[in-house]
Design a protein around this motif. Sequence first.
Motif, short mmCIF file in Angstrom:
data_model
loop_
_atom_site.label_atom_id
_atom_site.label_comp_id
_atom_site.label_asym_id
_atom_site.label_seq_id
_atom_site.Cartn_x
_atom_site.Cartn_y
_atom_site.Cartn_z
N PRO A 93 -2.32 4.82 2.43
CA PRO A 93 -3.41 4.12 3.12
C PRO A 93 -2.89 3.06 4.08
CG PRO A 93 -3.15 3.24 0.91
CD PRO A 93 -2.20 4.40 1.01
N PRO A 94 -3.65 2.74 5.12
CA PRO A 94 -3.23 1.68 6.04
C PRO A 94 -3.12 0.36 5.29
CG PRO A 94 -5.11 2.91 6.92
CD PRO A 94 -4.94 3.33 5.50
N SER A 95 -2.21 -0.48 5.75
CA SER A 95 -2.03 -1.78 5.09
C SER A 95 -3.29 -2.63 5.19
CB SER A 95 -0.84 -2.51 5.68
OG SER A 95 -0.92 -2.57 7.09
N SER A 96 -4.14 -2.37 6.18
CA SER A 96 -5.39 -3.13 6.29
C SER A 96 -6.33 -2.81 5.13
CB SER A 96 -6.09 -2.83 7.61
OG SER A 96 -6.39 -1.43 7.71
N LEU A 97 -6.26 -1.60 4.59
CA LEU A 97 -7.11 -1.22 3.47
C LEU A 97 -6.48 -1.57 2.13
CD1 LEU A 97 -8.58 2.28 4.40
CD2 LEU A 97 -9.60 0.02 4.68
N CYS A 98 -5.17 -1.54 2.07
CA CYS A 98 -4.49 -1.82 0.81
C CYS A 98 -3.22 -2.63 1.10
CB CYS A 98 -4.15 -0.51 0.09
SG CYS A 98 -3.44 -0.76 -1.57
N PRO A 99 -3.35 -3.92 1.30
CA PRO A 99 -2.18 -4.75 1.63
C PRO A 99 -1.10 -4.72 0.56
CG PRO A 99 -4.23 -5.94 2.04
CD PRO A 99 -4.60 -4.70 1.30
N LEU A 100 -1.50 -4.58 -0.71
CA LEU A 100 -0.52 -4.59 -1.80
C LEU A 100 0.18 -3.25 -1.97
CD1 LEU A 100 -2.50 -6.63 -4.50
CD2 LEU A 100 -0.77 -7.45 -2.88
N CYS A 101 -0.28 -2.23 -1.24
CA CYS A 101 0.31 -0.89 -1.40
C CYS A 101 1.68 -0.77 -0.75
CB CYS A 101 -0.62 0.17 -0.81
SG CYS A 101 -2.08 0.52 -1.83
N TRP A 102 2.04 -1.71 0.13
CA TRP A 102 3.29 -1.55 0.89
C TRP A 102 4.11 -2.84 0.86
CZ3 TRP A 102 4.28 3.27 2.46
CH2 TRP A 102 3.21 4.16 2.57
N ASP A 103 5.40 -2.67 0.63
CA ASP A 103 6.36 -3.77 0.73
C ASP A 103 6.99 -3.69 2.11
OD1 ASP A 103 8.32 -5.65 0.59
OD2 ASP A 103 9.50 -4.65 -0.98
N THR A 104 6.47 -4.48 3.03
CA THR A 104 6.95 -4.42 4.42
C THR A 104 8.22 -5.22 4.64
OG1 THR A 104 5.49 -6.26 4.99
CG2 THR A 104 4.63 -4.03 5.33
N SER A 105 8.70 -5.92 3.61
CA SER A 105 9.96 -6.66 3.74
C SER A 105 11.17 -5.79 3.46
CB SER A 105 9.96 -7.87 2.80
OG SER A 105 9.94 -7.44 1.44
N SER A 106 10.93 -4.59 2.95
CA SER A 106 12.03 -3.71 2.60
C SER A 106 12.73 -3.18 3.85
CB SER A 106 11.51 -2.53 1.77
OG SER A 106 12.56 -1.60 1.53
N THR A 107 14.03 -3.00 3.73
CA THR A 107 14.81 -2.41 4.83
C THR A 107 15.26 -0.99 4.51
OG1 THR A 107 16.86 -3.35 3.92
CG2 THR A 107 15.64 -4.66 5.57
N ARG A 108 14.81 -0.49 3.37
CA ARG A 108 15.21 0.86 2.95
C ARG A 108 14.22 1.90 3.47
NH1 ARG A 108 15.34 1.74 -2.80
NH2 ARG A 108 13.83 0.05 -3.06
N ASP A 109 14.72 3.14 3.62
CA ASP A 109 13.89 4.25 4.06
C ASP A 109 13.09 4.82 2.89
OD1 ASP A 109 14.80 4.16 6.70
OD2 ASP A 109 16.54 5.40 6.23
N TRP A 110 11.88 5.25 3.16
CA TRP A 110 11.06 5.93 2.15
C TRP A 110 11.44 7.41 2.18
CZ3 TRP A 110 5.18 7.22 2.69
CH2 TRP A 110 4.68 7.64 1.45
N GLN A 111 11.95 7.91 1.07
CA GLN A 111 12.49 9.26 1.05
C GLN A 111 11.45 10.33 1.35
OE1 GLN A 111 15.78 10.22 0.85
NE2 GLN A 111 15.95 8.02 1.18
N VAL A 112 10.19 10.04 1.14
CA VAL A 112 9.14 11.01 1.44
C VAL A 112 9.14 11.37 2.93
CG1 VAL A 112 6.62 11.25 1.59
CG2 VAL A 112 7.68 10.42 -0.51
N LEU A 113 9.64 10.46 3.78
CA LEU A 113 9.65 10.71 5.22
C LEU A 113 10.98 11.30 5.69
CD1 LEU A 113 7.90 7.46 6.50
CD2 LEU A 113 6.89 9.58 5.66
N SER A 114 11.83 11.72 4.77
CA SER A 114 13.16 12.22 5.16
C SER A 114 13.06 13.46 6.03
CB SER A 114 13.99 12.51 3.91
OG SER A 114 13.36 13.49 3.10
N GLU A 115 12.08 14.31 5.77
CA GLU A 115 11.93 15.52 6.58
C GLU A 115 11.61 15.16 8.03
OE1 GLU A 115 9.29 19.63 6.69
OE2 GLU A 115 8.50 17.85 5.72
N THR A 116 10.72 14.22 8.22
CA THR A 116 10.39 13.78 9.57
C THR A 116 11.59 13.13 10.23
OG1 THR A 116 8.10 13.41 8.93
CG2 THR A 116 8.84 12.32 10.93
N SER A 117 12.35 12.35 9.47
CA SER A 117 13.53 11.68 10.01
C SER A 117 14.54 12.69 10.53
CB SER A 117 14.17 10.80 8.93
OG SER A 117 15.30 10.14 9.43
#
Length: 639
Positions: free
Chosen positions: A557-581
């Motif tokens: 979900p967008p961070s506007s709908l769920c601010p707690l759903c995402w840690d935007t301070s992280s510098t690591r890649d989300w593995q779910v997006l590895s295919e797109t990467s």
Amino acid sequence: AGESLALTADGSGGALTLTVELERRGKPLFVQLSNGTGDADQVVVARFAEAGRACAKSQPVRQKADCSLLRPGGDHRALSEANGEKFCAHPEAKETRAYFCRYPPRFYAHAGICTQYAQFCPFPELQSEGDASVIETAVVNVDGNLFHALEECGVFQEEVWIFKVFVHWCPHCQQLMPRLYRLALVLRQHGVTNLRFGAINCATEHDLCASQNWPGHPLLVAKYLGPNREVHDAIEHWVEVVKDAQLRAMLPRYALPGEFPVLKLLLEQLPESLAPKSAWSPLFEEAAGAGGAGSGACPNLTALHTSRPEAIEEPVGNGWHDVEANFTARRRWTDAFIMLRHIFQEWIAPIGDDGNTEAFSYRQLVVIEAWVGILSSNLPPPFGIADELQGLRNSLLARLRAAQTAEGSRLCAEDWKSLVAPVLQKIAEVGQREFAVASACGTDTCRLWSLFHVLAAEGLRRQEDLLADDATSSEGLAPPAHPRSMLAAIRGFVDEFFKCLYCRRHFLEQFDAGSYDLELANQDRRETVLYMWRIHSAVSVRIAAENGCDAADRRWPPSSLCPLCWDTSSTRDWQVLSETSKMEAGRMSRALQAKALPNEEEVMKFLMTAFLESPDANETDVPPAIGSGEEGEAGRESS
């Protein structure tokens, strides 16, 4: 407690068949058929297929075509317009999908869609064209009668035809529509008359599509029966270059995936006199030079965020429309419920892979039974069709049991219509009473995802209710399907009956590779809920990347709908997006550049709220819409 358990075993034929039935107060709660493997299985499959040959119905005798109306070079305008009206009279060709049911596309007259997606705006060549006949017949709407008439009257001996095989609810078909139409119109404007384009809507032309064994959408089909060896060589080269071993096994020889760049590979090989490069080359150069953004396939972020302009820069999910804030669980249930009707009314049909379009194969029957089984146990109670689904499942199980006997059984297409009629009637009744709220999706692909999410979330909810000390809320409800059974049923359904060629291939590739922690999802219902979210997120981001939409972030979900759903301070890649990467190869879309890791505990809370209602939910308290529902649908199309 009024419960009974029955177990029967049959070891005849060299394979063990176990049937387990559990009843509570006279209602079947769980029925499972387990088939052994071995030569006996092949006997059952063959016997079932042979019995199905009796399903063949006499084909209506087609009137001999009036070939004086179908001379080569004719525009076929009257027939095209009549077929276009037939395509759009289809009961599901309404709302947003009504703009995609025929050619010329209806969206060119719709300012709202144009505002959000530039590819749906009138293009210069269309705006300058004054001949209505050229506009109407650049792409001819072709039904079964016209297709066969073109063949019988020798038109394919004089002209090369490229058919787009589509359905109006398919997002990939919608994306191809403006590009194909512009190409066809520009060629006509350059005097090209012997290279024609046709469109066949399989939603209304099921018999034609089944008889031609066109199993997915969109497809591009080349048809030429004339003497020009250069043309035949060009088509053969096209087939050899584009189709890998998997596609050759899946599609008829001259049917190819419906991708715009694929057309260039054919045009490059056709004789210059038939397809002058000066006419078509600029269109492909324009698309390649600017990527998807240049073709208008990317959303206009300003148009998506008219109510909250600051959302364009939000950390996660700026590619979702502001109206996402208005999408309640009941609206998502409405999408899932509409999808159920489409599945039972249209999607589940013999695919004719064994040459018989009037009977289901044994494999298809097994898949249908498993699919109906998870629906009967994993739909929320307000859907109100559990009893009808269980009755349908029992009928299917009876045919599976009979298939194990020497007498055998079959499932004809007409039999299926009779069996599913009570379910469809109940869907109509419940839909009018319980699901009168607006839909949140603009395509059936989006609606199918909603259904998958609802099934996973309801499975977890029922498990939690059954384990609670006070389990009164689960009284009379079937226990949820085991996660492995549910996911296997979803896979089987997608494999056999999901007609979006790209969606099916990609889903099966990722599923069979075990991506996104599939094995955990097979064992735990909580992980099943997260698995469906992970794979859906990967698909959404991947589609945006394929279209070159680097500025649009489709993480949900967008961070506007769920601010707690995402840690935007992280510098690591989300593995779910590895295919797109891997696919982007050097480019960096916003979804990859603006790094953020999900907090899956918070995501789980959000998903359960998004796809399940709380007991005291009241749909009359839905907040006023930020934007129109139509804008919301357009904003969700690429899902």
